[in-house]
Design a protein around this motif. Structure first.
Motif, PDB file in Angstrom:
ATOM      1  N   HIS A   3      30.113  93.891 101.796  1.00 40.59           N
ATOM      2  CA  HIS A   3      30.466  92.511 102.128  1.00 40.59           C
ATOM      3  C   HIS A   3      29.385  91.541 101.681  1.00 40.59           C
ATOM      4  N   ALA A   4      28.095  91.950 101.859  1.00 38.89           N
ATOM      5  CA  ALA A   4      27.005  91.077 101.428  1.00 38.89           C
ATOM      6  C   ALA A   4      27.000  90.906  99.913  1.00 38.89           C
ATOM      7  N   GLN A   5      27.214  92.007  99.199  1.00 35.45           N
ATOM      8  CA  GLN A   5      27.264  91.901  97.737  1.00 35.45           C
ATOM      9  C   GLN A   5      28.413  91.003  97.282  1.00 35.45           C
ATOM     10  N   GLN A   6      29.528  91.108  97.976  1.00 36.52           N
ATOM     11  CA  GLN A   6      30.655  90.239  97.625  1.00 36.52           C
ATOM     12  C   GLN A   6      30.328  88.775  97.915  1.00 36.52           C
ATOM     13  N   ALA A   7      29.648  88.527  99.054  1.00 31.51           N
ATOM     14  CA  ALA A   7      29.275  87.146  99.381  1.00 31.51           C
ATOM     15  C   ALA A   7      28.276  86.597  98.375  1.00 31.51           C
ATOM     16  N   VAL A   8      27.313  87.433  97.943  1.00 27.86           N
ATOM     17  CA  VAL A   8      26.341  86.988  96.938  1.00 27.86           C
ATOM     18  C   VAL A   8      27.031  86.676  95.617  1.00 27.86           C
ATOM     19  N   ALA A   9      27.972  87.549  95.241  1.00 29.51           N
ATOM     20  CA  ALA A   9      28.699  87.305  93.986  1.00 29.51           C
ATOM     21  C   ALA A   9      29.484  86.000  94.060  1.00 29.51           C
ATOM     22  N   THR A  10      30.107  85.740  95.230  1.00 27.62           N
ATOM     23  CA  THR A  10      30.858  84.485  95.387  1.00 27.62           C
ATOM     24  C   THR A  10      29.927  83.277  95.323  1.00 27.62           C
ATOM     25  N   ALA A  11      28.742  83.387  95.977  1.00 28.00           N
ATOM     26  CA  ALA A  11      27.793  82.272  95.946  1.00 28.00           C
ATOM     27  C   ALA A  11      27.258  82.030  94.543  1.00 28.00           C
ATOM     28  N   MET A  12      26.961  83.087  93.815  1.00 27.40           N
ATOM     29  CA  MET A  12      26.471  82.930  92.440  1.00 27.40           C
ATOM     30  C   MET A  12      27.529  82.309  91.554  1.00 27.40           C
ATOM     31  N   ALA A  13      28.788  82.680  91.786  1.00 26.95           N
ATOM     32  CA  ALA A  13      29.864  82.073  90.990  1.00 26.95           C
ATOM     33  C   ALA A  13      29.967  80.571  91.265  1.00 26.95           C
ATOM     34  N   GLU A  14      29.784  80.179  92.532  1.00 29.18           N
ATOM     35  CA  GLU A  14      29.820  78.750  92.849  1.00 29.18           C
ATOM     36  C   GLU A  14      28.630  78.008  92.266  1.00 29.18           C
ATOM     37  N   LEU A  15      27.431  78.654  92.250  1.00 29.25           N
ATOM     38  CA  LEU A  15      26.264  78.019  91.653  1.00 29.25           C
ATOM     39  C   LEU A  15      26.409  77.844  90.148  1.00 29.25           C
ATOM     40  N   ASP A  16      27.089  78.790  89.508  1.00 29.40           N
ATOM     41  CA  ASP A  16      27.284  78.682  88.061  1.00 29.40           C
ATOM     42  C   ASP A  16      28.146  77.474  87.698  1.00 29.40           C
ATOM     43  N   ARG A  17      28.976  77.032  88.660  1.00 25.02           N
ATOM     44  CA  ARG A  17      29.853  75.891  88.357  1.00 25.02           C
ATOM     45  C   ARG A  17      29.144  74.541  88.499  1.00 25.02           C
ATOM     46  N   ASP A  18      27.893  74.494  89.089  1.00 29.89           N
ATOM     47  CA  ASP A  18      27.237  73.201  89.265  1.00 29.89           C
ATOM     48  C   ASP A  18      26.468  72.738  88.038  1.00 29.89           C
ATOM     49  N   GLY A  19      26.338  73.575  87.006  1.00 32.47           N
ATOM     50  CA  GLY A  19      25.724  73.176  85.754  1.00 32.47           C
ATOM     51  C   GLY A  19      24.205  73.203  85.751  1.00 32.47           C
ATOM     52  N   MET A  20      23.552  73.710  86.817  1.00 37.27           N
ATOM     53  CA  MET A  20      22.091  73.739  86.841  1.00 37.27           C
ATOM     54  C   MET A  20      21.583  74.961  86.092  1.00 37.27           C
ATOM     55  N   THR A  21      20.396  74.765  85.488  1.00 42.26           N
ATOM     56  CA  THR A  21      19.725  75.885  84.823  1.00 42.26           C
ATOM     57  C   THR A  21      19.038  76.739  85.888  1.00 42.26           C
ATOM     58  N   PRO A  22      18.643  77.969  85.550  1.00 37.37           N
ATOM     59  CA  PRO A  22      17.928  78.793  86.525  1.00 37.37           C
ATOM     60  C   PRO A  22      16.656  78.124  87.048  1.00 37.37           C
ATOM     61  N   ALA A  23      15.913  77.425  86.192  1.00 32.69           N
ATOM     62  CA  ALA A  23      14.692  76.763  86.648  1.00 32.69           C
ATOM     63  C   ALA A  23      15.014  75.651  87.640  1.00 32.69           C
TER      64      ALA A  23
END
Length: 445
Positions: A310-330
Motif C-alpha cells: 500500500h505504501a509503495q502504491q501511495a508513493v507511486a501515486t504521489a510521484m505521478a502527481e508531482l510529475d504533472r506539476d512541471g518541476m525539475t528534481p532540483a
C-alpha cells in the motif's frame, strides 16, 4: 497412584485388605495352615502388578527402649543400628526408631525386631518374590493413627482389642518400648497384663494418658485417675491402621533392602515412566509454543507485506502527481526543504508564547496590553527574523530599573531585545513600554 494392598498377619493367619470407595475392605483370608499358605502364594501371583504393605500383630515382636548419648543425627542412627544388631542377632527383621528434634532433648531410641520363627518364616518366604514395599508392626503406626498433639505426654499406654486378643502398648515420646498381650478380655487378665507392661517398660505406676481402641460398648478396667481417649472400632482395632493412607506409614520399617528389591525396582520404573511422560509433555508444549510463535510471525510478516504494498502504491501515486506539476528534481528538492522549514516556523509563535508566559510568571511587575508576532515583509518566510512586539506597563522605582526588568524578558533563541520606545512614566512607579524581541533566523548558526 494406586494404593498398596495391605497384608495383615496376626496369630490366626494372613488377611488382605484394599481401599475401595473410600472404605478399607477385607478381600481375602488365609489361615495359618498348608492350604492357607498355598492360597496366599496363588493370591500373590494373581496380584503381581500391585505392591504390598505388611502389618504384623504377633507374639514374635520384640521391643527394647534405650537411652543414648547426645550425638548428631547421623551418628545417633549408626550407633542405634549397631545396638540393634547386637540386641537381635538372630533375625534380619529389625528396625530402629529415633525421635526427631534437638539432640539434647531426644536421647531415647527404640530397638524393634520380629523373631524369625518357623511360622513367621513360612509367610515371609512367600513374600520374597512379591513387590513388598515395607513391613510394619502395629505399635509403629499408633502415632500416625492418634495424631501428634501439641502437648503430647511423654508416656502413653494404648489398649487395643483385636479378633482373639487384647494388646497393651507403651509408647514413650511416640516410640514403642514395651508390649503385652492377653487372650482374654476379662478384668483380671487385663490388670495382670497392665502390671507386666509397666514393669517391662519401666513406666510410672499410672501413666497420665491412656488410649482405648475397641468397640464403642467395650469398657475394660482402667485407672480412674488417668485421662482416657476412646477410638471406636469394630472387632479388630488393626482395621483403623489398615485404613491409613500410604503417606502416613512411616519410613522406618522392618523389611531389609533385599526383601524390598522388587518393589524398589518397580518404583524406579514408575519414576522413569513419569519422567519420560513429563519430558514428552514438555517437548510437546515447546513444539506447540514454537508453532504458535511461527504462526504469529507469519501473520505479522503478511500484514507488513500488505502495508508495504500500500505504501509503495501511495508513493507511486504521489510521484505521478508531482510529475504533472512541471518541476525539475532540483526544484522539487528545494520545495521539500522549504516546506520543512515552514513547518518549523509554524510552531515558533507557540514556543515564543510559552517562553514569554514563563518569564512573565517570574515578573509579576510587568503587565502586557498587546502581543504581536510578525515577520517583516521584505524577508523571505524560510529565513526571516521573526519579531515579537510587546506593549504594556511595568511597575518600577525608576526608568533604569524598568529597563533592566524588560531586558530580563529575553529568552533563549532570541538574538536581541530592542526597545521600540523607552519606558515612560504614566504615574508614580508605573511606566509604559514597547519592546521588540528578535528571534534568531531559522537557518542561522
Amino acid at each position: 497412584m494406586t494404593q498398596a494392598i495391605r497384608l495383615y498377619l496376626d496369630e490366626n493367619g494372613m488377611s488382605a485388605w484394599e481401599r475401595r470407595n473410600g472404605q478399607t475392605e477385607r478381600i481375602a483370608d488365609f489361615p495359618e495352615n498348608p492350604d492357607g499358605l498355598d492360597a496366599f502364594s496363588h493370591f500373590l501371583r494373581m496380584t503381581d502388578k500391585r505392591h504390598f504393605l505388611l502389618l504384623i500383630n504377633r507374639h514374635e515382636e520384640r521391643y527394647l527402649g534405650e537411652a543414648m548419648p547426645s550425638l548428631p543425627q547421623r551418628e545417633r542412627r549408626q550407633l542405634a543400628e549397631t545396638r540393634s544388631r547386637r540386641a537381635f542377632p538372630d533375625t534380619p527383621w529389625r528396625c530402629v526408631g529415633l525421635n526427631k528434634g534437638r539432640r539434647e532433648e531426644n536421647t531415647r531410641i527404640s530397638l524393634m525386631a520380629v523373631s524369625n520363627s518357623s511360622a513367621f518364616d513360612c509367610w515371609t518366604q512367600r513374600l520374597r518374590s512379591a513387590p513388598l514395599s515395607g513391613v510394619y508392626t502395629l505399635p509403629q503406626l499408633l502415632t500416625p493413627l492418634l495424631g501428634k498433639a501439641p502437648e503430647s505426654p511423654a508416656q502413653l499406654v494404648v489398649l487395643s482389642k483385636h479378633r482373639h486378643a487384647c494388646r497393651l502398648t507403651l509408647l514413650e515420646h511416640g516410640l514403642p518400648c514395651a508390649v503385652q498381650w492377653t487372650t482374654n478380655d476379662d478384668d483380671t487378665a487385663i490388670d495382670d497384663a497392665w502390671r507386666r507392661l509397666l514393669m517391662q517398660g519401666g513406666a510410672a505406676e499410672i501413666p497420665p494418658t491412656l488410649c482405648l481402641i475397641g468397640p464403642p460398648d467395650w469398657h475394660p478396667p482402667l485407672p480412674a485417675s488417668a485421662t482416657i481417649r476412646h477410638l471406636p472400632t469394630n472387632e479388630d482395632a488393626a482395621q483403623l491402621i489398615l485404613a491409613l493412607a500410604d503417606k502416613h506409614w512411616p519410613d522406618w520399617q522392618f523389611a531389609p533392602p533385599s526383601a524390598r528389591a522388587i518393589a524398589r525396582q518397580r518404583q524406579y520404573g514408575r519414576w522413569c515412566w513419569y519422567l519420560g511422560m513429563l519430558a514428552l509433555g514438555a517437548g510437546l508444549s515447546m513444539s506447540v509454543e514454537r508453532w504458535l510463535e511461527f504462526n504469529t510471525l507469519h501473520r505479522q510478516a503478511s500484514t507488513a507485506q500488505q502495508h508495504l504494498a500500500h505504501a509503495q502504491q501511495a508513493v507511486a501515486t504521489a510521484m505521478a502527481e508531482l510529475d504533472r506539476d512541471g518541476m525539475t528534481p532540483a526544484q522539487r528538492q528545494q520545495f521539500i526543504q522549504e516546506h520543512r522549514q515552514l513547518l518549523q516556523q509554524r510552531s515558533a509563535f507557540a514556543d515564543d508564547l510559552v517562553a514569554l508566559s514563563r518569564a512573565l510568571d517570574q515578573r509579576p511587575e510587568i503587565q502586557l496590553d498587546s502581543i504581536d508576532w510578525r515577520i517583516p515583509t521584505e524577508q523571505a518566510l524560510t529565513n526571516a527574523h521573526p519579531q515579537l512586539q510587546l506593549d504594556g506597563s511595568i511597575q518600577a522605582a525608576d526608568e533604569k530599573q524598568a529597563g533592566e526588568l524588560l531586558q530580563s524578558l529575553r529568552q533563549p533563541g532570541h538574538q536581541a531585545a530592542r526597545l521600540v520606545t523607552r519606558p515612560q512614566a504614566i504615574s508614580p512607579g508605573e511606566f509604559r513600554f514597547s519592546l521588540q524581541l528578535l528571534r534568531t533566523p531559522l537557518g542561522a548558526t
